[in-house]
Design a protein around this motif. Structure first.
Motif, PDB file in Angstrom:
ATOM      1  N   ALA A  62       5.947  29.161  13.863  1.00  0.00           N
ATOM      2  CA  ALA A  62       6.513  28.276  14.605  1.00  0.00           C
ATOM      3  C   ALA A  62       5.921  27.092  14.401  1.00  0.00           C
ATOM      4  O   ALA A  62       6.748  25.931  14.072  1.00  0.00           O
ATOM      5  CB  ALA A  62       6.680  28.593  16.000  1.00  0.00           C
ATOM      6  N   ILE A  63       4.893  26.664  14.272  1.00  0.00           N
ATOM      7  CA  ILE A  63       4.012  25.497  14.204  1.00  0.00           C
ATOM      8  C   ILE A  63       4.375  24.836  12.738  1.00  0.00           C
ATOM      9  O   ILE A  63       4.721  23.676  12.676  1.00  0.00           O
ATOM     10  CB  ILE A  63       2.495  25.578  14.449  1.00  0.00           C
ATOM     11  N   PHE A  64       4.198  25.883  11.942  1.00  0.00           N
ATOM     12  CA  PHE A  64       4.480  25.343  10.448  1.00  0.00           C
ATOM     13  C   PHE A  64       6.003  24.776  10.258  1.00  0.00           C
ATOM     14  O   PHE A  64       6.344  24.127   9.599  1.00  0.00           O
ATOM     15  CB  PHE A  64       3.980  26.208   9.326  1.00  0.00           C
ATOM     16  N   SER A  65       6.865  25.749  10.918  1.00  0.00           N
ATOM     17  CA  SER A  65       8.149  25.301  10.856  1.00  0.00           C
ATOM     18  C   SER A  65       8.579  23.839  11.440  1.00  0.00           C
ATOM     19  O   SER A  65       9.210  22.990  11.135  1.00  0.00           O
ATOM     20  CB  SER A  65       9.101  26.469  11.444  1.00  0.00           C
ATOM     21  N   TRP A  70      10.659  19.202  11.159  1.00  0.00           N
ATOM     22  CA  TRP A  70      10.770  18.256  12.110  1.00  0.00           C
ATOM     23  C   TRP A  70       9.707  17.119  12.101  1.00  0.00           C
ATOM     24  O   TRP A  70      10.364  15.909  12.063  1.00  0.00           O
ATOM     25  CB  TRP A  70      10.705  18.802  13.695  1.00  0.00           C
ATOM     26  N   ALA A  71       8.667  17.262  12.437  1.00  0.00           N
ATOM     27  CA  ALA A  71       7.632  16.388  12.453  1.00  0.00           C
ATOM     28  C   ALA A  71       7.358  15.738  11.123  1.00  0.00           C
ATOM     29  O   ALA A  71       7.297  14.462  11.210  1.00  0.00           O
ATOM     30  CB  ALA A  71       6.388  17.006  12.860  1.00  0.00           C
ATOM     31  N   PHE A  72       7.277  16.273   9.990  1.00  0.00           N
ATOM     32  CA  PHE A  72       7.046  15.664   8.879  1.00  0.00           C
ATOM     33  C   PHE A  72       8.319  15.306   7.936  1.00  0.00           C
ATOM     34  O   PHE A  72       8.370  15.111   6.588  1.00  0.00           O
ATOM     35  CB  PHE A  72       6.093  16.232   7.935  1.00  0.00           C
ATOM     36  N   ASN A  73       9.489  15.660   8.396  1.00  0.00           N
ATOM     37  CA  ASN A  73      10.930  15.404   7.968  1.00  0.00           C
ATOM     38  C   ASN A  73      11.169  13.877   7.836  1.00  0.00           C
ATOM     39  O   ASN A  73      11.541  13.505   8.742  1.00  0.00           O
ATOM     40  CB  ASN A  73      11.680  16.274   8.425  1.00  0.00           C
ATOM     41  N   PRO A  74      11.186  13.518   6.574  1.00  0.00           N
ATOM     42  CA  PRO A  74      11.583  11.974   6.416  1.00  0.00           C
ATOM     43  C   PRO A  74      13.065  11.699   6.829  1.00  0.00           C
ATOM     44  O   PRO A  74      13.546  10.547   6.980  1.00  0.00           O
ATOM     45  CB  PRO A  74      11.488  11.904   4.857  1.00  0.00           C
ATOM     46  N   GLN A  75      14.060  12.844   6.909  1.00  0.00           N
ATOM     47  CA  GLN A  75      15.295  12.400   7.802  1.00  0.00           C
ATOM     48  C   GLN A  75      15.212  12.079   9.012  1.00  0.00           C
ATOM     49  O   GLN A  75      16.043  11.208   9.676  1.00  0.00           O
ATOM     50  CB  GLN A  75      16.268  13.813   7.535  1.00  0.00           C
ATOM     51  N   PHE A 107       0.534  20.518   3.114  1.00  0.00           N
ATOM     52  CA  PHE A 107       1.876  20.185   3.455  1.00  0.00           C
ATOM     53  C   PHE A 107       2.373  18.618   3.700  1.00  0.00           C
ATOM     54  O   PHE A 107       3.032  18.175   3.350  1.00  0.00           O
ATOM     55  CB  PHE A 107       2.386  20.893   4.626  1.00  0.00           C
ATOM     56  N   ALA A 108       1.151  18.044   4.520  1.00  0.00           N
ATOM     57  CA  ALA A 108       1.352  16.803   4.908  1.00  0.00           C
ATOM     58  C   ALA A 108       1.260  15.668   3.530  1.00  0.00           C
ATOM     59  O   ALA A 108       2.032  14.776   3.509  1.00  0.00           O
ATOM     60  CB  ALA A 108       0.293  16.226   6.107  1.00  0.00           C
ATOM     61  N   LYS A 109       0.216  16.235   2.650  1.00  0.00           N
ATOM     62  CA  LYS A 109       0.393  15.530   1.591  1.00  0.00           C
ATOM     63  C   LYS A 109       1.377  15.391   0.475  1.00  0.00           C
ATOM     64  O   LYS A 109       1.772  14.525   0.111  1.00  0.00           O
ATOM     65  CB  LYS A 109      -0.955  16.002   0.854  1.00  0.00           C
TER      66      LYS A 109
END
Length: 146
Positions: A62-65, A70-75, A107-109
């Protein structure tokens, strides 16, 4: 006036122990994560150390999803998620695991690399469309633009 107290906070502060337990339980925290709602990281961390590995995997998923979609989605406006990430995500004990920490970092990178590529495309198209940009390209002053 409005307050910053949520239903989640009220449930956790309730004097009835059974109600408090509900708001600190696995299903409540998992649901909050899936809905991108705030939750108490201390509750998550206490739960993390006391639940079976199968439930830990569900929380990790759930956290990685949440991070990916959501959190790192550029949209979305990533900056708007910064407070949520600081308050609810970055202090989670699940990131004490080098595997989880490295997965988040990787993932963030990759998301940052995507953003950089988009930025470079915009920069290059601007350089090609302007007289100043054409002169820079023609004189080869900035080798990264071609």
């Amino acid at each position: 006036g409005s307050t910053n107290i949520t239903v989640y906070d009220l449930g956790r502060m309730c004097k009835v122990k059974k109600v408090q337990e509900l708001f600190r339980g696995f299903d409540m925290i998992l649901g909050a994560i899936k809905e991108h709602e705030e939750f108490n990281p201390q509750d998550f961390n206490s739960l993390w150390h006391d639940i079976p590995q199968e439930q830990q995997r569900k929380l990790e998923k759930a956290i990685f999803s949440l991070l990916k979609y959501w959190a790192f989605n550029p949209q979305f406006k990533i900056e708007e998620h910064r407070d949520y990430l600081k308050k609810c995500i970055f202090s989670l004990d699940m990131f004490d695991s080098s595997e989880n920490f490295n997965q988040m970092r990787k993932f963030a990178k990759s998301k940052m690399d995507d953003i950089h590529q988009d930025m470079f495309k915009i920069r290059d198209s601007m350089a090609e469309a302007s007289e100043g940009g054409k002169k820079v390209i023609d004189s080869n002053e900035v080798p990264s633009i071609t």
